[in-house]
Motif scaffolding. Structure first.
Motif: not given
Ligand SMILES: [Zn+2]
Ligand SMILES: [Zn+2]
Length: 346
Positions: A41, A43, A63, A89, A158, A338
């Motif tokens: 991700c 993040s 996550h 997450c 996520c 992804r």
């Molecule tokens: Zn994420």
């Protein structure tokens, strides 16, 4: 106690290295999960690079976790050995505040405990899914429906819930016009989910490079935001705009695309503040809002919804040695859509 193999980063400009993690002894309500796949991700990248505040290195991100239950604590009732499960997450919350009691654990008034870069209730740092095993209390474990592959399930934990929750909350559905800003990991999920909910979906992307994919994922229209004519043509159109872009955008230009009572919801998190002109909101009773992942119950609803509608993220599977390269490619927007780490390569 289980020793997990992992990939950890030891500083903001370091590459990933092999590491070992001690996962805690199972408490009575804990589940031990053998991780099969973990998504990457945006993040993870922000956190690994120390862009979202101080980080206690070494850090194991991840996550978007999917795997198999291999052991359970004595009081676990929801899961048994062999179950296909996921972790998103967060791995815990207070469980007692108003928001937790309403099933909105992500908004826990004492702060939810994030899957990595947090501190668990035993005072230990949390470490995420770029690892072979994780121990999580059963209340924060999700059940993955049979017809979703574990590799495709991972990003739902996520990217899936981050987009499903605002679409659900702001009632995307038949008769609603929804725009999705950005066609990355989050954006492509928003398109698929909003389409499955019955909304008319438009993608607003910088260029038309991914137009063919966007239409295949269920969008009816696809516009380039680099073309100023887009903003004239679409003025006052949308009931809901989901902004998945984590770079700074001209918010007022996007707000002008909302219809009466429309909402622009930010799920991307740019580092700098965004500027809103009150007159972008007042004349059409528009709202500007934000949304953070979803609660555990809603996350399970999302997984069931995706199973029912045959929705899965579009993924590229990589080995554990390719994480650094994958990070670079995410930052270059060179991913469809992804990256998912095959944990058997740890
Ligand atoms: Zn994420
Ligand atoms: Zn709480």
């Amino acid at each position: 106690m289980v020793t997990a193999k992992a990939r950890a980063v030891h500083g903001p400009d370091q590459n990933f290295r092999e590491a070992e993690l001690k996962r805690r002894e199972l408490d009575t309500t804990d589940v031990l999960i053998e991780i099969k796949f973990a998504g990457i991700c945006h993040s993870d990248i922000h956190t690994a690079h120390g862009e979202w505040g101080e980080v206690n290195y070494p850090l194991v991100p991840g996550h978007e976790i999917a795997g198999i239950v291999t052991d359970v604590g004595e009081n676990v009732t929801k899961y048994k050995v062999g179950d296909r499960v996921g972790v998103g997450c967060m791995v815990d919350s207070c469980g007692e505040c108003k928001n937790c009691r309403e099933g909105e654990e992500q908004y826990c008034l004492k702060g939810n405990i994030p899957t990595y870069a947090g501190t668990d209730k035993y005072g230990e740092p949390t470490q995420g899914g770029y690892s072979t095993h994780i121990v999580v209390t059963e209340e924060f474990v999700l059940s993955i429906p049979e017809n979703i592959g574990l590799d495709e399930a991972a990003p739902l934990l996520c990217a899936g819930i981050t987009t499903f929750s605002p679409l659900n909350h702001w009632n995307a559905g038949p008769g609603k016009k929804v725009a999705v800003v950005g066609m990355g990991g989050l954006g492509h999920m928003a398109v698929k989910i909003a389409h499955a909910m019955g909304a008319e979906v438009t993608v607003l992307s910088r260029t038309l490079n991914k137009k063919e994919d966007g239409l295949k994922f269920g969008a009816k229209n696809y516009f380039a935001t680099s073309d100023e004519a887009t903003f004239t043509e679409l003025a006052g159109t949308f009931d809901l705009i989901i902004n998945t872009v984590s770079a700074k955008i001209d918010l007022n230009a996007y707000l002008s695309l909302l219809a009466l009572n429309g909402s622009l919801v930010n799920v991307g998190a740019p580092a700098e503040p965004l500027e809103v002109n009150a007159f972008s909101l007042i004349p059409h009773r528009r709202s500007f809002a934000g949304s953070l992942i979803g609660g555990i119950r809603e996350t399970q609803d999302m997984l069931n919804f995706c199973a029912e509608h045959n929705i899965a993220p579009s993924i590229e599977i990589i080995s554990a040695d390719e994480i650094d390269q994958a990070y670079k490619r995410v930052l270059d927007s060179d991913v469809k859509y992804r990256f998912v780490i095959d944990i058997s390569t740890m």
